[in-house]
Design a protein around this motif. Structure first.
Motif, PDB file in Angstrom:
ATOM      1  N   GLY A  55       0.820  -1.210   0.000  1.00  0.00           N
ATOM      2  CA  GLY A  55       0.000   0.000   0.000  1.00  0.00           C
ATOM      3  C   GLY A  55       0.855   1.261   0.000  1.00  0.00           C
ATOM      4  N   GLN A  56       1.932   1.254   0.763  1.00  0.00           N
ATOM      5  CA  GLN A  56       2.831   2.405   0.795  1.00  0.00           C
ATOM      6  C   GLN A  56       3.509   2.608  -0.556  1.00  0.00           C
ATOM      7  OE1 GLN A  56       5.457   1.479   4.011  1.00  0.00           O
ATOM      8  NE2 GLN A  56       4.094   2.289   5.588  1.00  0.00           N
ATOM      9  N   ALA A  57       3.881   1.510  -1.221  1.00  0.00           N
ATOM     10  CA  ALA A  57       4.533   1.626  -2.529  1.00  0.00           C
ATOM     11  C   ALA A  57       3.560   2.181  -3.566  1.00  0.00           C
ATOM     12  CB  ALA A  57       5.064   0.263  -2.967  1.00  0.00           C
ATOM     13  N   LYS A  58       2.319   1.719  -3.529  1.00  0.00           N
ATOM     14  CA  LYS A  58       1.317   2.254  -4.459  1.00  0.00           C
ATOM     15  C   LYS A  58       1.107   3.740  -4.227  1.00  0.00           C
ATOM     16  CE  LYS A  58      -1.356  -1.949  -5.239  1.00  0.00           C
ATOM     17  NZ  LYS A  58      -2.637  -2.620  -4.995  1.00  0.00           N
ATOM     18  N   ASN A  59       1.041   4.134  -2.968  1.00  0.00           N
ATOM     19  CA  ASN A  59       0.862   5.540  -2.637  1.00  0.00           C
ATOM     20  C   ASN A  59       2.074   6.366  -3.068  1.00  0.00           C
ATOM     21  OD1 ASN A  59      -0.229   7.882  -1.566  1.00  0.00           O
ATOM     22  ND2 ASN A  59       0.603   7.478   0.473  1.00  0.00           N
ATOM     23  N   ILE A  66       4.223  11.846  -6.405  1.00  0.00           N
ATOM     24  CA  ILE A  66       5.519  12.109  -7.030  1.00  0.00           C
ATOM     25  C   ILE A  66       5.721  13.607  -7.239  1.00  0.00           C
ATOM     26  CG2 ILE A  66       6.855  11.796  -9.157  1.00  0.00           C
ATOM     27  CD1 ILE A  66       5.802   8.958  -9.268  1.00  0.00           C
ATOM     28  N   GLY A  67       4.672  14.325  -7.570  1.00  0.00           N
ATOM     29  CA  GLY A  67       4.782  15.759  -7.779  1.00  0.00           C
ATOM     30  C   GLY A  67       5.066  16.546  -6.514  1.00  0.00           C
ATOM     31  N   GLU A  73      14.343  14.642  -1.683  1.00  0.00           N
ATOM     32  CA  GLU A  73      13.644  13.368  -1.520  1.00  0.00           C
ATOM     33  C   GLU A  73      13.692  12.542  -2.805  1.00  0.00           C
ATOM     34  OE1 GLU A  73       9.843  14.842  -0.371  1.00  0.00           O
ATOM     35  OE2 GLU A  73      10.232  14.588   1.771  1.00  0.00           O
ATOM     36  N   GLY A  74      13.516  13.221  -3.943  1.00  0.00           N
ATOM     37  CA  GLY A  74      13.588  12.519  -5.221  1.00  0.00           C
ATOM     38  C   GLY A  74      14.960  11.935  -5.479  1.00  0.00           C
ATOM     39  N   LEU A  75      16.003  12.680  -5.131  1.00  0.00           N
ATOM     40  CA  LEU A  75      17.366  12.196  -5.301  1.00  0.00           C
ATOM     41  C   LEU A  75      17.638  11.003  -4.388  1.00  0.00           C
ATOM     42  CD1 LEU A  75      20.043  12.662  -6.755  1.00  0.00           C
ATOM     43  CD2 LEU A  75      20.705  14.169  -4.886  1.00  0.00           C
ATOM     44  N   ILE A  76      17.173  11.081  -3.149  1.00  0.00           N
ATOM     45  CA  ILE A  76      17.354   9.956  -2.216  1.00  0.00           C
ATOM     46  C   ILE A  76      16.649   8.714  -2.748  1.00  0.00           C
ATOM     47  CG2 ILE A  76      16.711   9.103   0.077  1.00  0.00           C
ATOM     48  CD1 ILE A  76      17.277  11.947   1.128  1.00  0.00           C
ATOM     49  N   ASN A  77      15.417   8.871  -3.240  1.00  0.00           N
ATOM     50  CA  ASN A  77      14.683   7.725  -3.784  1.00  0.00           C
ATOM     51  C   ASN A  77      15.371   7.165  -5.027  1.00  0.00           C
ATOM     52  OD1 ASN A  77      12.766   7.796  -1.787  1.00  0.00           O
ATOM     53  ND2 ASN A  77      11.363   9.076  -2.957  1.00  0.00           N
TER      54      ASN A  77
END
Length: 139
Positions: A55-59, A66-67, A73-77
């Motif tokens: 559920g967390q991955a879908k969210n 994503i926006g 945070e995007g770089l860490i991911n």
């Protein structure tokens, strides 16, 4: 030479028990802390945790979420995703025992020298019986 060996033997006999006791005292505290955390952190996930993580991955992958990521945070991911992908590739190379492809003709493959514990995991009977990848019979 004999005097040096006698002196070494005397040192081992006299200091050995105290060094051993100090080593056990030093390591027992650290092992206790290690096992305390290992029991919690190294457990496989429960079915409830797996469904919650799905559920967390879908969210996390929804366009709305994503926006809202910051650049940090995007770089860490992205770095975490790249690490997972690299470990997948390392596992594939270890499984194939070759850097390039599933080549059954051993003369063309670039062979890696694998550690002994991986060599012992080999199942030669699978290949001797004519079975290979995906359970298909060799022609």
């Amino acid at each position: 030479m004999a005097k040096a060996l006698m002196r070494l033997g005397n040192t081992i006999v006299t200091r050995g028990p105290t060094v051993t006791l100090k080593t056990l005292q030093y390591s027992s505290e650290r092992l206790r802390v290690f096992w305390k955390y290992a029991r919690v952190e190294m457990l496989p996930p429960t079915p409830g945790e797996i469904s919650a993580s799905i559920g967390q991955a879908k969210n996390a992958l929804s366009l709305k979420t994503i926006g809202s990521y910051t650049v940090k945070e995007g770089l860490i991911n992205a770095v975490i995703g790249a690490e997972i992908l690299c470990w997948f590739f390392v596992g594939e190379i270890i499984g194939r025992k070759s850097i390039i492809g599933y080549n059954h003709d051993n003369t063309k493959a670039i062979k890696l020298k694998m550690p002994g514990f991986i060599e012992r995991l080999e199942f030669p009977l699978l290949y001797d019986s004519g079975l290979h990848h995906a359970g298909k019979f060799a022609s």
